[in-house]
Design a protein around this motif. Structure first.
Motif, mmCIF file in Angstrom:
data_model
loop_
_atom_site.group_PDB
_atom_site.id
_atom_site.type_symbol
_atom_site.label_atom_id
_atom_site.label_comp_id
_atom_site.label_asym_id
_atom_site.label_seq_id
_atom_site.Cartn_x
_atom_site.Cartn_y
_atom_site.Cartn_z
ATOM 1 N N ARG A 237 -11.242 -86.222 -59.239
ATOM 2 C CA ARG A 237 -10.723 -86.047 -60.603
ATOM 3 C C ARG A 237 -9.572 -85.056 -60.642
ATOM 4 O O ARG A 237 -8.850 -84.991 -61.640
ATOM 5 N N GLU A 238 -9.398 -84.301 -59.565
ATOM 6 C CA GLU A 238 -8.332 -83.305 -59.536
ATOM 7 C C GLU A 238 -6.967 -83.978 -59.402
ATOM 8 O O GLU A 238 -6.835 -85.050 -58.783
ATOM 9 N N GLY A 239 -5.951 -83.303 -59.934
ATOM 10 C CA GLY A 239 -4.610 -83.880 -59.965
ATOM 11 C C GLY A 239 -4.064 -84.264 -58.611
ATOM 12 O O GLY A 239 -3.313 -85.237 -58.475
ATOM 13 N N ALA A 240 -4.404 -83.501 -57.580
ATOM 14 C CA ALA A 240 -3.867 -83.779 -56.246
ATOM 15 C C ALA A 240 -4.474 -85.031 -55.622
ATOM 16 O O ALA A 240 -3.936 -85.567 -54.648
ATOM 17 N N PHE A 241 -5.585 -85.515 -56.162
ATOM 18 C CA PHE A 241 -6.314 -86.611 -55.519
ATOM 19 C C PHE A 241 -6.513 -87.845 -56.407
ATOM 20 O O PHE A 241 -6.740 -88.932 -55.896
ATOM 21 N N ARG A 242 -6.447 -87.696 -57.717
ATOM 22 C CA ARG A 242 -6.837 -88.784 -58.613
ATOM 23 C C ARG A 242 -5.946 -90.020 -58.502
ATOM 24 O O ARG A 242 -6.397 -91.145 -58.767
ATOM 25 N N GLU A 243 -4.675 -89.834 -58.085
ATOM 26 C CA GLU A 243 -3.775 -90.984 -57.952
ATOM 27 C C GLU A 243 -3.711 -91.529 -56.530
ATOM 28 O O GLU A 243 -2.936 -92.451 -56.244
ATOM 29 N N LEU A 244 -4.536 -90.986 -55.629
ATOM 30 C CA LEU A 244 -4.591 -91.519 -54.267
ATOM 31 C C LEU A 244 -5.436 -92.787 -54.243
ATOM 32 O O LEU A 244 -6.396 -92.917 -55.010
ATOM 33 N N PRO A 245 -5.122 -93.723 -53.344
ATOM 34 C CA PRO A 245 -6.001 -94.890 -53.191
ATOM 35 C C PRO A 245 -7.397 -94.436 -52.764
ATOM 36 O O PRO A 245 -7.534 -93.524 -51.947
ATOM 37 N N LEU A 246 -8.407 -95.061 -53.314
ATOM 38 C CA LEU A 246 -9.789 -94.789 -52.931
ATOM 39 C C LEU A 246 -10.345 -96.043 -52.268
ATOM 40 O O LEU A 246 -10.385 -97.114 -52.874
ATOM 41 N N ILE A 247 -10.761 -95.895 -51.002
ATOM 42 C CA ILE A 247 -11.244 -97.037 -50.226
ATOM 43 C C ILE A 247 -12.758 -96.971 -50.119
ATOM 44 O O ILE A 247 -13.321 -95.982 -49.655
ATOM 45 N N ALA A 248 -13.418 -98.038 -50.562
ATOM 46 C CA ALA A 248 -14.867 -98.191 -50.459
ATOM 47 C C ALA A 248 -15.164 -99.444 -49.634
ATOM 48 O O ALA A 248 -14.257 -100.253 -49.373
ATOM 49 N N PRO A 249 -16.416 -99.639 -49.213
ATOM 50 C CA PRO A 249 -16.728 -100.814 -48.387
ATOM 51 C C PRO A 249 -16.284 -102.141 -48.991
ATOM 52 O O PRO A 249 -15.832 -103.030 -48.260
ATOM 53 N N ASP A 250 -16.387 -102.286 -50.322
ATOM 54 C CA ASP A 250 -16.017 -103.585 -50.907
ATOM 55 C C ASP A 250 -14.509 -103.807 -50.969
ATOM 56 O O ASP A 250 -14.052 -104.874 -51.382
ATOM 57 N N HIS A 251 -13.725 -102.816 -50.531
ATOM 58 C CA HIS A 251 -12.275 -102.992 -50.460
ATOM 59 C C HIS A 251 -11.834 -103.528 -49.099
ATOM 60 O O HIS A 251 -10.638 -103.776 -48.886
ATOM 61 N N LEU A 252 -12.776 -103.668 -48.172
ATOM 62 C CA LEU A 252 -12.443 -104.095 -46.815
ATOM 63 C C LEU A 252 -12.986 -105.489 -46.542
ATOM 64 O O LEU A 252 -14.070 -105.849 -46.987
ATOM 65 N N GLN A 253 -12.199 -106.242 -45.783
ATOM 66 C CA GLN A 253 -12.624 -107.584 -45.388
ATOM 67 C C GLN A 253 -13.508 -107.492 -44.149
ATOM 68 O O GLN A 253 -13.250 -106.716 -43.242
ATOM 69 N N SER A 254 -14.537 -108.280 -44.132
ATOM 70 C CA SER A 254 -15.475 -108.268 -43.021
ATOM 71 C C SER A 254 -14.818 -108.742 -41.732
ATOM 72 O O SER A 254 -14.063 -109.706 -41.727
ATOM 73 N N ARG A 255 -15.057 -108.006 -40.638
ATOM 74 C CA ARG A 255 -14.711 -108.394 -39.265
ATOM 75 C C ARG A 255 -13.231 -108.381 -38.938
ATOM 76 O O ARG A 255 -12.862 -108.648 -37.807
ATOM 77 N N THR A 256 -12.363 -108.090 -39.882
ATOM 78 C CA THR A 256 -10.924 -108.205 -39.620
ATOM 79 C C THR A 256 -10.192 -106.875 -39.552
ATOM 80 O O THR A 256 -9.042 -106.835 -39.104
#
Length: 392
Positions: free
Chosen positions: A29-48
């Protein structure tokens, strides 16, 4: 512990000797981080090793602590390890607490680590250790047990580059296939509705019911269900499960066919999913759940028209648990029909050519994926060695 083949010049190392797991979380929630991309498991394609979705922490409404990752870091999903979700970052981002943020130590190549995490050996290991507790999750202690053979940094880099190059080829082919599929869909929308006419044709079109322009043969269970596995008799087609890439394939054989179809007939599924279409690859027995539709010389056009009209069958479905259409509904189904047989043939030829291009690209993609699998098995175990320059 993983199974490790003896490899000259490669060191036996623990995974956590090669990478460090980041500690300490930041507030998204802090200004230095809130606009960074956030990567979670469902953002990744399986096996690739591929990122399929990129959203900021703010857009995702993130409020709990996240890990800060930098270019060159590799993130690995600790939950459901059988899905093989990993990614090598090339930008500053945040990653979910459901992932391990791994920083390669000096002398360790990021791409080599990524492909090692996606390898069959590592996946078999993490799946087996996560099964101990019955929870599909790998913890740090289990991760620390994994060992692998590791070449010099130069050879690691060469292996990573080779596998990255195949990944790039696969991604390029996938994009090209998607583009060609969109082009084919556009061609169908124009050519099969008469909005765009091929040069030299101006005869009228009309709406024609299948029963008025084709012969419809509804499928039926073979007498006595006499099935064979030794290839005698006729292959039995019973639904979409017996179709691959819009073409029928051998699955079950019967020596007592009740209803049959011939090579080149157009197949239509009449039980859920209703309206899926294919070309019959060889004389077959028509089981329940399908029907064959044929014309004396227009099967190619008929096939393309029914592929285009596939979604329209939803109007015939009644929303019951067991969805099906009957012979009257099939025969009353209408498609746009050019009155000039030459125009029908020309449209079919144009769309068949587009399908041929797609099949060629799909074959190349299948081959590239197979090659990638083989390369991983050979390169990451040292069974195949790459030439590398030795520093003076």
């Amino acid at each position: 512990m993983s199974n490790i083949a003896t490899t000259d010049g490669w060191d036996d190392r623990a995974l956590l000797d090669l990478v460090t797991i980041k500690s300490g979380q930041v507030d998204p929630r802090e200004g230095a981080f809130r606009e960074l991309p956030l990567i979670a498991p469902d953002h990744l394609q399986s096996r690739t090793g591929r990122l399929i979705k990129k959203e900021t922490a703010a857009a995702q409404g993130a409020i709990s602590g996240k890990y800060l990752v930098r270019p060159g870091d590799v993130i690995y999903s600790k939950i459901r390890p059988y899905l093989q979700k990993a990614y090598k970052c090339d930008f500053v981002a945040l990653c979910s607490a459901d992932m391990y943020p791994l920083t390669p130590r000096p002398g360790v190549d990021s791409s080599f680590i990524l492909h090692s995490l996606l390898s069959r050996d590592f996946t078999n290991f993490v799946v087996s250790v996560s099964a101990r507790s019955g929870i599909p999750k790998v913890n740090r202690e289990e991760l620390a047990e994994y060992r692998l053979r590791v070449p010099s940094e130069a050879e690691q880099r060469a292996i990573g580059q080779e596998l990255d190059a195949v990944d790039d080829l696969i991604a390029t082919l996938e994009r090209l296939i998607a583009k060609k599929q969109a082009i084919k869909q556009g061609m169908m929308q124009q050519l099969l509705t008469g909005r765009t006419r091929l040069p030299g044709f101006d005869a009228a079109w009309h709406s024609a019911k299948l029963g008025s322009i084709t012969t419809v043969t509804m499928g039926q269970s073979p007498a006595g269900y006499t099935y064979n596995s030794d290839g005698r008799g006729l292959p039995l087609i019973q639904g979409k499960a017996d179709i691959r890439d819009r073409v029928t394939f051998d699955r079950i054989w019967t020596t007592e066919p009740t209803k049959t179809c011939k090579e080149g007939d157009v197949l239509l599924t009449v039980r859920a999913p209703v309206g899926y279409t294919a070309i019959v690859s060889k004389p077959s027995c028509l089981g329940r759940g399908v029907c064959a539709i044929s014309t004396p010389r227009d099967n190619s056009f008929l096939f393309q028209a029914l592929v285009y009209a596939e979604s329209a069958w939803s109007l015939y479905e009644q929303g019951s648990t067991f969805t099906a259409v009957n012979s009257n509904e099939v025969r009353s189904f209408a498609i746009q029909w050019p009155s000039d047989a030459s125009e029908r043939a020309a449209i079919a030829a144009a769309l068949d050519d587009a399908d041929s291009v797609l099949r060629t690209l799909q074959d190349r993609l299948t081959k590239a994926r197979t090659v990638k699998t083989g390369m991983m098995q050979q390169l990451l175990t040292g069974r195949m060695r790459l030439p590398v320059e030795v520093a003076p």
